[in-house]
Design a protein around this motif. Structure first.
Motif, PDB file in Angstrom:
ATOM      1  N   THR A 154       9.080  -0.863  -4.959  1.00 43.92           N
ATOM      2  CA  THR A 154       7.744  -1.648  -5.579  1.00 43.92           C
ATOM      3  C   THR A 154       7.623  -3.171  -4.898  1.00 43.92           C
ATOM      4  O   THR A 154       8.637  -3.265  -4.208  1.00 43.92           O
ATOM      5  CB  THR A 154       8.011  -1.975  -7.295  1.00 43.92           C
ATOM      6  N   ASP A 155       6.596  -3.645  -5.498  1.00 45.20           N
ATOM      7  CA  ASP A 155       6.456  -4.975  -5.125  1.00 45.20           C
ATOM      8  C   ASP A 155       7.290  -5.793  -5.938  1.00 45.20           C
ATOM      9  O   ASP A 155       8.284  -5.211  -6.843  1.00 45.20           O
ATOM     10  CB  ASP A 155       4.938  -5.653  -5.255  1.00 45.20           C
ATOM     11  N   ALA A 156       7.357  -7.213  -5.993  1.00 41.31           N
ATOM     12  CA  ALA A 156       8.428  -7.815  -6.757  1.00 41.31           C
ATOM     13  C   ALA A 156       7.694  -8.431  -8.132  1.00 41.31           C
ATOM     14  O   ALA A 156       7.953  -9.526  -8.639  1.00 41.31           O
ATOM     15  CB  ALA A 156       8.750  -9.194  -5.872  1.00 41.31           C
ATOM     16  N   SER A 157       6.692  -7.575  -8.618  1.00 40.82           N
ATOM     17  CA  SER A 157       6.146  -8.132 -10.003  1.00 40.82           C
ATOM     18  C   SER A 157       7.109  -7.571 -10.864  1.00 40.82           C
ATOM     19  O   SER A 157       6.946  -6.577 -11.565  1.00 40.82           O
ATOM     20  CB  SER A 157       4.804  -7.778 -10.183  1.00 40.82           C
ATOM     21  N   THR A 159       9.353  -6.802 -14.262  1.00 43.41           N
ATOM     22  CA  THR A 159       9.081  -6.331 -15.458  1.00 43.41           C
ATOM     23  C   THR A 159       7.788  -5.314 -15.379  1.00 43.41           C
ATOM     24  O   THR A 159       7.903  -4.499 -16.317  1.00 43.41           O
ATOM     25  CB  THR A 159       8.861  -7.577 -16.546  1.00 43.41           C
ATOM     26  N   ARG A 160       6.954  -5.383 -14.650  1.00 41.05           N
ATOM     27  CA  ARG A 160       6.027  -4.341 -14.309  1.00 41.05           C
ATOM     28  C   ARG A 160       5.692  -4.144 -12.954  1.00 41.05           C
ATOM     29  O   ARG A 160       4.666  -4.297 -12.567  1.00 41.05           O
ATOM     30  CB  ARG A 160       4.768  -4.851 -15.046  1.00 41.05           C
ATOM     31  N   ALA A 161       6.520  -3.882 -12.191  1.00 41.62           N
ATOM     32  CA  ALA A 161       6.435  -3.706 -10.819  1.00 41.62           C
ATOM     33  C   ALA A 161       5.487  -2.601 -10.510  1.00 41.62           C
ATOM     34  O   ALA A 161       5.299  -1.540 -11.025  1.00 41.62           O
ATOM     35  CB  ALA A 161       7.990  -3.566 -10.298  1.00 41.62           C
ATOM     36  N   VAL A 162       4.798  -3.016  -9.334  1.00 39.33           N
ATOM     37  CA  VAL A 162       3.692  -1.911  -8.796  1.00 39.33           C
ATOM     38  C   VAL A 162       4.230  -1.221  -7.597  1.00 39.33           C
ATOM     39  O   VAL A 162       4.713  -1.845  -6.718  1.00 39.33           O
ATOM     40  CB  VAL A 162       2.348  -2.509  -8.466  1.00 39.33           C
ATOM     41  N   PRO A 163       4.484   0.228  -7.716  1.00 39.96           N
ATOM     42  CA  PRO A 163       4.968   0.941  -6.757  1.00 39.96           C
ATOM     43  C   PRO A 163       4.374   0.989  -5.276  1.00 39.96           C
ATOM     44  O   PRO A 163       3.007   0.692  -5.348  1.00 39.96           O
ATOM     45  CB  PRO A 163       4.957   2.507  -7.219  1.00 39.96           C
ATOM     46  N   GLN A 164       4.927   0.633  -4.356  1.00 43.10           N
ATOM     47  CA  GLN A 164       4.376   0.932  -2.932  1.00 43.10           C
ATOM     48  C   GLN A 164       4.584   2.424  -2.653  1.00 43.10           C
ATOM     49  O   GLN A 164       5.533   3.013  -2.126  1.00 43.10           O
ATOM     50  CB  GLN A 164       5.292  -0.005  -2.206  1.00 43.10           C
ATOM     51  N   GLY A 198      15.581  -4.380  -1.772  1.00 41.57           N
ATOM     52  CA  GLY A 198      16.487  -4.090  -2.630  1.00 41.57           C
ATOM     53  C   GLY A 198      16.941  -4.629  -3.799  1.00 41.57           C
ATOM     54  O   GLY A 198      17.906  -4.472  -4.374  1.00 41.57           O
ATOM     55  N   ILE A 199      15.899  -5.626  -4.225  1.00 43.80           N
ATOM     56  CA  ILE A 199      16.359  -6.227  -5.606  1.00 43.80           C
ATOM     57  C   ILE A 199      15.789  -5.249  -6.636  1.00 43.80           C
ATOM     58  O   ILE A 199      14.638  -4.877  -6.508  1.00 43.80           O
ATOM     59  CB  ILE A 199      15.711  -7.522  -5.581  1.00 43.80           C
ATOM     60  N   PRO A 200      16.528  -5.069  -7.672  1.00 44.26           N
ATOM     61  CA  PRO A 200      16.210  -4.109  -8.550  1.00 44.26           C
ATOM     62  C   PRO A 200      14.788  -4.465  -9.516  1.00 44.26           C
ATOM     63  O   PRO A 200      14.714  -5.771  -9.743  1.00 44.26           O
ATOM     64  CB  PRO A 200      17.225  -4.314  -9.531  1.00 44.26           C
ATOM     65  N   THR A 201      13.960  -3.671  -9.528  1.00 44.18           N
ATOM     66  CA  THR A 201      12.786  -3.898 -10.443  1.00 44.18           C
ATOM     67  C   THR A 201      12.653  -2.799 -11.402  1.00 44.18           C
ATOM     68  O   THR A 201      13.401  -1.819 -11.492  1.00 44.18           O
ATOM     69  CB  THR A 201      11.441  -3.902  -9.656  1.00 44.18           C
TER      70      THR A 201
END
Ligand code: ADP
Ligand code: ASP
Ligand code: MG
Length: 493
Positions: A154-157, A159-164, A198-201
């Protein structure tokens, strides 16, 4: 292949997980990928725990943390014993140690960033997927635990990350296809993902359904099954109205509107990937696997009733912006022509999605999720006019293909509400013409749903006499609090 997603209540304890193992075990030949949520209520607990830690109440946070830990170990022990148990125990313990470390860090900083919050919440699904995989293996299912953080990008937003999607699809195919080909059953935690670094979202609360749909679309699944604690998608939330009935088949568009406007049984983003690849989505009851459930697909016969279903979305605020009629000298930005443009630009700037909008030339009411912090948006909007925010509101959304072009339904709806003494604040008929939505006080939701469900579902639709009678009934026009009824004419009033 198929995707089978099991929600929190479907994996809430040892018995529930055993049922899941039975369901999955009987479907091996369909090549399932299994997606699981955290154990019921665990994500809520993690939210509370992290907030307590951030507010300085570390001791209380750790007390609750230990309860969560104890519950997971108890569930594990009820499912497996012997060497398998010892091995998995130490893996769970390692996860709990990391979680404790994060919580102590949060307490030391006295701050919970969205990034850290996602990290904390990811433990729910990391733990449950570990336990479910172990339980499957102990019951002869050749299950493999797959870390969703390695595949779902996902991107780095936070709490509501947007999948890539492209990168996610590439990784899904690369990792899961060989497992499926060799007859193994991948088990993944829903809801969680990671950035490319690799940062959890997380995908937003209730996001495991969305994970399942992303995986299904990425792998070209034949169907996506969402296993939960109700018989399917129903004519309304059965918790609000025990008379709610199961819907057999429903179209993507109707189900999507219902999910968006609060039908919690499906995360609102779930259907996008399914629609894209035209994959049917089934809602099924893990406590009653024989039941037919609901099929959500591109085409569905129109419902027999005028409405297909009623959804309620709580936790809504209404932002009213009123352009002063006489302002001298009036700044250019508040000319009526530029008003709407400037207003929506402000909502966009603050990444605040509008759920419902009612407009006139000088006033606009926008319903938004109450969980949003509106302070900065409100400051910005004050450049345009007078701003007022109303709390404790909810959106009721009535959905049905049969609403298209139908005269008199809105009058019938508002007649029912007027009869129950329920005030309507804001009305909108969706551009799709398959929904009528309106804002009421949150506390009025149970009564409004009960009355509307009784009125619209107690009889068969297509009874024009009944509709005609209703339209002529006095008191059918809702009281209004903000003069924002411009759209009501479209709703047949
Ligand atoms: P899970 O943990 O399986 O994801 P959720 O709690 O997220 O389950 O969603 C299931 C719940 O959705 C049901 O228990 C029910 O109360 C609620 N719900 C809301 N609207 C509907 C609806 N139209 N049909 C079925 N369930 C609904
Ligand atoms: N466990 C997450 C939540 O409670 C995701 C999900 O259940 O879908 O929000
Ligand atoms: Mg859910």
């Amino acid at each position: 292949m198929i995707v089978m997603k099991f929600g929190g209540t479907s994996v809430e304890d040892g018995k529930a997980i055993e049922r899941v193992a039975e369901i999955v075990g009987s479907r091996g030949d369909e090549k399932p990928v299994v997606v699981v949520s955290a154990l019921a209520r665990v994500t809520d607990s993690l939210v509370t725990i992290s907030q307590l830690a951030a507010s300085g109440a570390l001791a209380e946070a750790l007390r609750l943390y230990r309860q969560v830990r104890q519950r997971h170990f108890a569930v594990l022990s009820s499912l497996v014993n012997g060497r398998g148990e010892t091995e998995v125990r130490s893996r769970l313990q390692a996860l709990f140690d990391s979680l404790e470390e994060v919580l102590r860090g949060v307490a030391a900083l006295g701050e919970l960033s969205p990034r850290t919050s996602d990290n904390v919440l990811s433990f729910g699904e990391l733990l449950s997927s570990q336990i479910v995989t172990t339980a499957f293996r102990a019951r002869g299912i050749d299950a493999v635990l797959v870390d969703s953080r390695q595949l779902m990008v996902t991107d780095a937003s936070y709490t509501r990350a947007v999948p890539q999607r492209e990168e996610t699809n590439r990784r899904l195919r690369q990792s899961l296809k060989p497992l499926l080909t060799s007859g193994r059953v991948p088990v993944m935690g829903g809801f969680i993902a990671a950035t490319a670094e690799g940062i959890p979202t997380t995908l937003g609360r209730g996001g495991s359904d969305f994970s399942a749909a992303l995986i299904g679309a990425g792998l070209g699944a034949r169907k996506i099954e969402i296993w939960t604690d109700v018989e399917g998608m129903m004519t309304t939330d059965p918790r609000l109205c025990p008379d709610a009935r199961r819907i057999d088949v429903i179209g993507f568009d109707e189900a999507s509107e219902l999910a968006h406007f609060g039908a919690k049984v499906l995360h609102p983003a779930t259907l996008f990937p399914a629609v894209e690849k035209n994959i049917p989505v089934y809602i099924l009851n893990s406590r009653n696997p024989e039941s037919k459930g609901t099929c959500i697909r591109a085409r569905a016969r129109p419902s027999k009733t005028i409405l297909r279903s009623i959804a309620a979305k709580r936790g809504v605020k209404v932002v009213n912006v009123r352009l002063p009629r006489i302002v001298a000298p009036r700044p250019r930005i508040v000319d009526p022509q530029g008003f709407l443009h400037a207003l929506f630009e402000a909502f966009d700037r603050h990444a605040c999605a509008a759920d419902l909008v009612s407009t006139s030339d000088v006033s606009v009411s926008v319903a938004v999720e109450a969980s949003r912090d509106l302070a900065e948006l409100v400051q910005d909007l004050k450049r345009l006019g007078n701003v007022e925010v109303e709390d404790n509101k909810a959106i009721l959304c009535l959905v049905g293909e049969k609403l298209r072009g139908r005269i008199g339904v809105a009058a019938r709806v508002f007649g029912v509400l007027a009869g129950a003494g329920i005030n309507v604040h804001m009305i909108s008929q969706g551009a799709s013409e398959i929904n009528i939505s309106f804002v009421i006080e949150e506390r009025d939701i149970p009564e409004a749903v009960k009355q509307l469900h009784a009125d619209f579902f107690a009889e068969r639709a297509g009874d024009p006499q009944r509709v005609a009678k209703r339209t002529t009934r006095g008191g059918a026009v809702p009281r209004q609090s903000n003069g924002s009824l411009a759209n009501a004419t479209r709703a047949g009033l």
